[in-house]
Design an enzyme around this catalytic site. Structure first.
Site, PDB file in Angstrom:
ATOM      1  N   HIS A   1       0.823  -1.333   0.223  1.00 49.53           N
ATOM      2  CA  HIS A   1      -0.011   0.016  -0.056  1.00 49.53           C
ATOM      3  C   HIS A   1       0.726   1.274   0.154  1.00 49.53           C
ATOM      4  O   HIS A   1       1.952   1.330   0.567  1.00 49.53           O
ATOM      5  CB  HIS A   1      -0.970   0.027   1.170  1.00 49.53           C
ATOM      6  CG  HIS A   1      -1.795  -1.363   1.572  1.00 49.53           C
ATOM      7  ND1 HIS A   1      -2.247  -1.695   2.590  1.00 49.53           N
ATOM      8  CD2 HIS A   1      -2.498  -2.116   0.621  1.00 49.53           C
ATOM      9  CE1 HIS A   1      -2.809  -2.879   2.512  1.00 49.53           C
ATOM     10  NE2 HIS A   1      -3.061  -2.941   1.335  1.00 49.53           N
TER      11      HIS A   1
ATOM     12  N   LYS B   1       5.453   5.680   7.626  1.00 49.36           N
ATOM     13  CA  LYS B   1       5.071   4.866   8.691  1.00 49.36           C
ATOM     14  C   LYS B   1       6.276   4.417   9.558  1.00 49.36           C
ATOM     15  O   LYS B   1       7.313   3.988   8.973  1.00 49.36           O
ATOM     16  CB  LYS B   1       4.418   3.646   8.224  1.00 49.36           C
ATOM     17  CG  LYS B   1       3.092   4.052   7.017  1.00 49.36           C
ATOM     18  CD  LYS B   1       2.324   2.707   6.565  1.00 49.36           C
ATOM     19  CE  LYS B   1       1.358   3.366   5.564  1.00 49.36           C
ATOM     20  NZ  LYS B   1       0.780   1.915   4.956  1.00 49.36           N
TER      21      LYS B   1
ATOM     22  N   TYR C   1       1.468   1.176  13.955  1.00 46.62           N
ATOM     23  CA  TYR C   1       2.130   1.987  12.950  1.00 46.62           C
ATOM     24  C   TYR C   1       1.688   3.237  13.311  1.00 46.62           C
ATOM     25  O   TYR C   1       0.341   3.719  13.228  1.00 46.62           O
ATOM     26  CB  TYR C   1       2.301   1.366  11.749  1.00 46.62           C
ATOM     27  CG  TYR C   1       1.005   1.207  11.055  1.00 46.62           C
ATOM     28  CD1 TYR C   1       0.630   2.220   9.952  1.00 46.62           C
ATOM     29  CD2 TYR C   1       0.276  -0.268  10.979  1.00 46.62           C
ATOM     30  CE1 TYR C   1      -0.656   2.018   9.389  1.00 46.62           C
ATOM     31  CE2 TYR C   1      -0.734  -0.198  10.340  1.00 46.62           C
ATOM     32  CZ  TYR C   1      -1.242   0.789   9.391  1.00 46.62           C
ATOM     33  OH  TYR C   1      -2.319   0.528   8.589  1.00 46.62           O
TER      34      TYR C   1
ATOM     35  N   ASP D   1      -6.637  -6.214  -1.939  1.00 48.84           N
ATOM     36  CA  ASP D   1      -5.302  -6.752  -1.883  1.00 48.84           C
ATOM     37  C   ASP D   1      -4.909  -7.737  -3.099  1.00 48.84           C
ATOM     38  O   ASP D   1      -4.331  -7.800  -3.854  1.00 48.84           O
ATOM     39  CB  ASP D   1      -4.632  -6.888  -0.797  1.00 48.84           C
ATOM     40  CG  ASP D   1      -4.171  -5.899   0.370  1.00 48.84           C
ATOM     41  OD1 ASP D   1      -4.283  -4.820  -0.467  1.00 48.84           O
ATOM     42  OD2 ASP D   1      -3.871  -6.077   1.247  1.00 48.84           O
TER      43      ASP D   1
END
Length: 189
Positions: free
Chosen positions: A62, A72, A132, A170
């Protein structure tokens, strides 16, 4: 906090110093001043957490495009993952290359994935909890993805693609060849 470079510019593994005694252990998982002293000045504005019930769960690859591109800082609260970053900065000497790191609740390592990189992970054990920090808020109109098992990337996830547990989104992600990246490489002085 110890910083270990990876094969990709700006993607680093951060490992906190752990202090233990008869009660257990303590460590700082995030400290802006400590990271700034290491040359990392990313401002984080959102924390996310995921739980994956099955080993072999793949989340990714992503990214979010500008104006809501995200860096991130990824860590594992329970279990173990193999965490991956892929350079998608047009003009980068490492464009299309990937790096990965094993992150676990035991090793407490964290992966810093800057904006301009795809991000994804595969769970190595059941019941993984991943947390995250993100440098921008989630913006659905800016999200993008690339298929995790794209042959042009050649990522070794440690599992067969047919065994991966994927979301519908996904599973339908486009190929790397079809990516029109919104990111451009800027060499650091």
């Amino acid at each position: 906090m110890d910083l270990s470079p990876t094969d990709l510019d700006s993607v680093v593994v951060l490992t906190p110093r752990v202090f233990g005694d008869n009660r257990g252990s303590f460590f700082e998982s995030y400290n802006a001043a400590t990271l700034a002293a290491l040359g990392i000045d990313t401002r984080f504005v959102q924390d996310n957490q995921s739980h994956s019930a099955e080993a072999g769960t793949v989340r990714g690859l992503h990214f979010q495009s500008p104006p809501h591109a995200q860096a991130k800082l990824v860590r594992v609260l329970a279990g173990e993952i193999f965490d991956v970053a892929v350079d998608i900065r047009r003009g980068s000497p490492t464009y299309g290359q990937w790096t990965g790191a094993t992150l676990s609740a035991e090793n407490r390592a964290q992966l810093l994935v800057p904006a301009g990189f795809l991000h994804g992970f595969v769970t190595r054990v059941p019941d993984c909890v991943v947390a995250y920090k993100c440098s921008d808020v989630y913006a659905p109109d800016c999200e993008g993805a690339v298929r995790f098992d794209d042959s042009d990337l050649g990522i070794d996830w440690g599992i067969a693609a047919r065994d991966a547990v994927l979301s519908d989104k996904d599973a339908k992600a486009p190929s790397f060849a079809d990516l029109d990246t919104p990111f451009t490489y800027e060499a650091r002085p």
